[in-house]
Write a protein that holds these residues in place. Structure first.
Motif, PDB file in Angstrom:
ATOM      1  N   ALA A   1      23.411  22.429  34.475  1.00  0.00           N
ATOM      2  CA  ALA A   1      22.511  22.481  35.281  1.00  0.00           C
ATOM      3  C   ALA A   1      21.706  22.321  34.963  1.00  0.00           C
ATOM      4  O   ALA A   1      20.713  21.375  35.524  1.00  0.00           O
ATOM      5  CB  ALA A   1      22.523  24.093  35.545  1.00  0.00           C
ATOM      6  N   CYS A   2      21.036  22.242  32.991  1.00  0.00           N
ATOM      7  CA  CYS A   2      19.581  21.932  33.501  1.00  0.00           C
ATOM      8  C   CYS A   2      19.611  20.240  32.381  1.00  0.00           C
ATOM      9  O   CYS A   2      18.892  19.748  33.139  1.00  0.00           O
ATOM     10  CB  CYS A   2      19.204  22.581  31.839  1.00  0.00           C
ATOM     11  N   ALA A   3      20.615  20.250  32.702  1.00  0.00           N
ATOM     12  CA  ALA A   3      20.642  19.006  32.016  1.00  0.00           C
ATOM     13  C   ALA A   3      20.697  17.835  33.190  1.00  0.00           C
ATOM     14  O   ALA A   3      19.770  16.897  32.590  1.00  0.00           O
ATOM     15  CB  ALA A   3      22.183  18.250  31.568  1.00  0.00           C
ATOM     16  N   THR A   4      21.584  18.255  34.491  1.00  0.00           N
ATOM     17  CA  THR A   4      21.291  17.767  35.614  1.00  0.00           C
ATOM     18  C   THR A   4      19.508  17.730  35.906  1.00  0.00           C
ATOM     19  O   THR A   4      18.841  16.592  36.441  1.00  0.00           O
ATOM     20  CB  THR A   4      22.241  17.713  36.577  1.00  0.00           C
TER      21      THR A   4
ATOM     22  N   PRO B   1      30.204  28.297  55.258  1.00  0.00           N
ATOM     23  CA  PRO B   1      30.486  26.412  54.077  1.00  0.00           C
ATOM     24  C   PRO B   1      29.126  25.836  53.201  1.00  0.00           C
ATOM     25  O   PRO B   1      28.146  25.819  54.290  1.00  0.00           O
ATOM     26  CB  PRO B   1      31.074  25.394  55.102  1.00  0.00           C
ATOM     27  N   GLY B   2      29.498  25.832  51.803  1.00  0.00           N
ATOM     28  CA  GLY B   2      28.477  25.185  50.702  1.00  0.00           C
ATOM     29  C   GLY B   2      27.682  26.105  50.776  1.00  0.00           C
ATOM     30  O   GLY B   2      27.030  25.949  49.674  1.00  0.00           O
ATOM     31  N   THR B   3      27.691  27.820  50.693  1.00  0.00           N
ATOM     32  CA  THR B   3      27.607  29.175  50.037  1.00  0.00           C
ATOM     33  C   THR B   3      28.567  28.910  48.296  1.00  0.00           C
ATOM     34  O   THR B   3      29.454  28.295  48.800  1.00  0.00           O
ATOM     35  CB  THR B   3      27.364  30.249  50.434  1.00  0.00           C
ATOM     36  N   VAL B   4      27.758  29.112  47.328  1.00  0.00           N
ATOM     37  CA  VAL B   4      28.579  29.294  46.050  1.00  0.00           C
ATOM     38  C   VAL B   4      28.272  30.733  45.622  1.00  0.00           C
ATOM     39  O   VAL B   4      27.755  31.249  45.362  1.00  0.00           O
ATOM     40  CB  VAL B   4      27.356  27.967  44.621  1.00  0.00           C
ATOM     41  N   HIS B   5      30.025  30.849  44.954  1.00  0.00           N
ATOM     42  CA  HIS B   5      29.976  32.406  44.533  1.00  0.00           C
ATOM     43  C   HIS B   5      31.091  32.505  43.777  1.00  0.00           C
ATOM     44  O   HIS B   5      31.849  31.680  43.628  1.00  0.00           O
ATOM     45  CB  HIS B   5      31.094  33.141  46.042  1.00  0.00           C
TER      46      HIS B   5
ATOM     47  N   ALA C   1      32.864  24.342  33.828  1.00  0.00           N
ATOM     48  CA  ALA C   1      31.322  25.115  33.874  1.00  0.00           C
ATOM     49  C   ALA C   1      30.766  24.176  35.034  1.00  0.00           C
ATOM     50  O   ALA C   1      29.283  24.275  35.244  1.00  0.00           O
ATOM     51  CB  ALA C   1      30.735  25.486  32.191  1.00  0.00           C
ATOM     52  N   ALA C   2      30.928  22.475  34.301  1.00  0.00           N
ATOM     53  CA  ALA C   2      29.776  21.613  34.814  1.00  0.00           C
ATOM     54  C   ALA C   2      30.110  21.298  36.411  1.00  0.00           C
ATOM     55  O   ALA C   2      29.356  21.287  37.397  1.00  0.00           O
ATOM     56  CB  ALA C   2      30.892  20.047  34.209  1.00  0.00           C
ATOM     57  N   ARG C   3      31.371  21.906  36.982  1.00  0.00           N
ATOM     58  CA  ARG C   3      31.922  21.499  38.178  1.00  0.00           C
ATOM     59  C   ARG C   3      30.896  22.946  39.023  1.00  0.00           C
ATOM     60  O   ARG C   3      30.735  22.876  40.126  1.00  0.00           O
ATOM     61  CB  ARG C   3      33.868  21.771  38.705  1.00  0.00           C
ATOM     62  N   ILE C   4      31.100  23.909  38.262  1.00  0.00           N
ATOM     63  CA  ILE C   4      30.246  24.684  38.557  1.00  0.00           C
ATOM     64  C   ILE C   4      28.555  24.734  38.470  1.00  0.00           C
ATOM     65  O   ILE C   4      28.138  25.297  39.681  1.00  0.00           O
ATOM     66  CB  ILE C   4      30.581  26.575  37.844  1.00  0.00           C
ATOM     67  N   ALA C   5      27.620  24.653  37.530  1.00  0.00           N
ATOM     68  CA  ALA C   5      26.372  23.911  37.752  1.00  0.00           C
ATOM     69  C   ALA C   5      26.274  22.814  38.901  1.00  0.00           C
ATOM     70  O   ALA C   5      25.050  22.869  39.101  1.00  0.00           O
ATOM     71  CB  ALA C   5      26.331  23.194  36.007  1.00  0.00           C
ATOM     72  N   ALA C   6      26.692  21.937  38.842  1.00  0.00           N
ATOM     73  CA  ALA C   6      27.071  21.112  40.585  1.00  0.00           C
ATOM     74  C   ALA C   6      26.821  21.556  41.422  1.00  0.00           C
ATOM     75  O   ALA C   6      26.262  21.085  42.379  1.00  0.00           O
ATOM     76  CB  ALA C   6      28.199  20.043  40.159  1.00  0.00           C
ATOM     77  N   ASP C   7      27.717  22.020  42.085  1.00  0.00           N
ATOM     78  CA  ASP C   7      27.671  23.453  43.360  1.00  0.00           C
ATOM     79  C   ASP C   7      26.408  23.769  43.279  1.00  0.00           C
ATOM     80  O   ASP C   7      25.791  24.226  44.232  1.00  0.00           O
ATOM     81  CB  ASP C   7      29.320  24.536  42.376  1.00  0.00           C
ATOM     82  N   LEU C   8      26.094  24.665  42.042  1.00  0.00           N
ATOM     83  CA  LEU C   8      24.597  25.636  41.791  1.00  0.00           C
ATOM     84  C   LEU C   8      23.721  25.000  42.266  1.00  0.00           C
ATOM     85  O   LEU C   8      22.247  25.356  43.607  1.00  0.00           O
ATOM     86  CB  LEU C   8      24.490  26.640  40.499  1.00  0.00           C
ATOM     87  N   VAL C   9      23.633  23.436  41.425  1.00  0.00           N
ATOM     88  CA  VAL C   9      22.466  23.073  41.906  1.00  0.00           C
ATOM     89  C   VAL C   9      22.420  22.501  43.044  1.00  0.00           C
ATOM     90  O   VAL C   9      20.965  22.348  43.462  1.00  0.00           O
ATOM     91  CB  VAL C   9      22.289  21.649  40.916  1.00  0.00           C
TER      92      VAL C   9
END
Length: 317
Positions: free
Chosen positions: A293-296, A223-227, A165-173
């Motif tokens: 993500a919100c923690a970030t 490259p760079g878009t997140v799915h 979940a943290a990895r997805i959040a980092a990619d989303l942000v």
């Protein structure tokens, strides 16, 4: 979830004899309804999902049951739509009772007034669970033993998937946006997840069904878009194509897919889950992503962005 899995089956016996169903739902409630729609249509029961916003008395059909889904019980669209339907044809799924929706459709599934967040986290998963149980009830019977273990299995998902979940959040942000894609019951997680990211993290997110995504919506990938993809059995080709194109892919599924490419494809394996269970578990992972993500970013999901106007029926309370 464990408590609801025990208490909800006792409410199902009054919900029988349905040959055609129209579901009214909006926001997170509409998203959760995909769990019900997917199973009923797969088992030959006609089921249509509407927001209710444009529904009128002229659309009422004999032999049809109309189910209003509203966690608050106050959604304007659901109240208006159910008001156009004969009382004997109404059903509802609500968290708050009494409420305008529950009063209109006394034949309801009640979630018990569970405490919820502004972004409908507990209320969403509770609604999805209730609709999954209703779908099973209408198509052969509820597997109460299996659902009785779901709370414990969901706790294992929460404990074991924090890093993912943290990895997805980092990619989303980092990307500032996210597409969520699935099919069948997984559409509940896709639609609910995109809404959750918009409301909770305040970043753009969109949901798509898999076949439509393959037909052209995927063409903006690079490259760079997140799915984020929930694999209900039809998503392997899409995940491989996106990863081969260099797009970052996070795939949640009951079984891993084979991939021999070098693209950024990250898999979250939730073994042994049915499509309905997988959809709810994927939604919980989305909630974990929002927290990370919100923690970030320092955002609080409970902080409102817009004042909701004309979305809830006013009550004396």
């Amino acid at each position: 979830m464990a408590t609801l899995a025990e208490t909800l089956p006792g409410q199902l016996d009054r919900h029988d004899g349905i040959s055609r169903l129209v579901v009214f739902g909006i926001g997170a409630s509409r998203a959760a309804a995909h769990v019900l729609v997917a199973r009923l249509t797969a088992r030959g029961i006609a089921c249509e999902l509407l927001t209710g916003a444009d529904f009128g008395a002229g659309q009422v059909r004999p032999g049809t049951t109309y189910l209003g889904v509203s966690q608050s019980g106050r959604s304007v669209e659901i109240v208006r739509a159910l008001s156009e339907v004969p009382e004997e044809a109404r059903m509802s799924v609500v968290n708050r009772a009494p409420s305008p929706v529950a009063d209109l459709a006394p034949r309801h599934l009640w979630l018990g007034g569970v405490a919820d967040s502004r972004v409908s986290t507990v209320g969403y998963t509770a609604t999805a669970l209730a609709l999954a149980l209703l779908a099973e009830h209408l198509t052969g019977g509820v597997d109460e033993r299996r659902w009785g273990t779901f709370g414990a299995r969901l706790a294992e998902v929460i404990d074991g998937r924090r890093a993912a979940a943290a990895r997805i959040a980092a990619d989303l942000v980092s990307a500032g946006h996210l597409d969520v894609v699935s099919s069948g019951a997984g559409l509940a997680a896709a639609e609910g997840g995109s809404l959750l990211f918009r409301e909770g993290v305040a970043l753009p997110a969109s949901s798509f069904d898999t076949r439509s995504y393959l037909h052209g919506f995927m063409d903006s990938a690079r490259p760079g878009t997140v799915h984020l993809i929930v694999n209900c059995g039809s998503e392997a080709l899409l995940a491989r194509q996106l990863a081969d194109h260099g797009a970052t892919v996070h795939l949640i599924g009951a079984e891993p897919i084979a991939y021999d490419g070098t693209g950024p494809l990250h898999q979250i394996h939730l073994p042994g889950m049915t499509d309905a269970e997988l959809s709810i578990a994927a939604s919980v992972i989305c909630q974990m992503v929002v927290r990370e993500a919100c923690a970030t970013t320092g955002r609080r999901p409970e902080d409102p962005i817009f004042t909701r106007l004309d979305t809830k029926v006013e009550t004396a309370a």
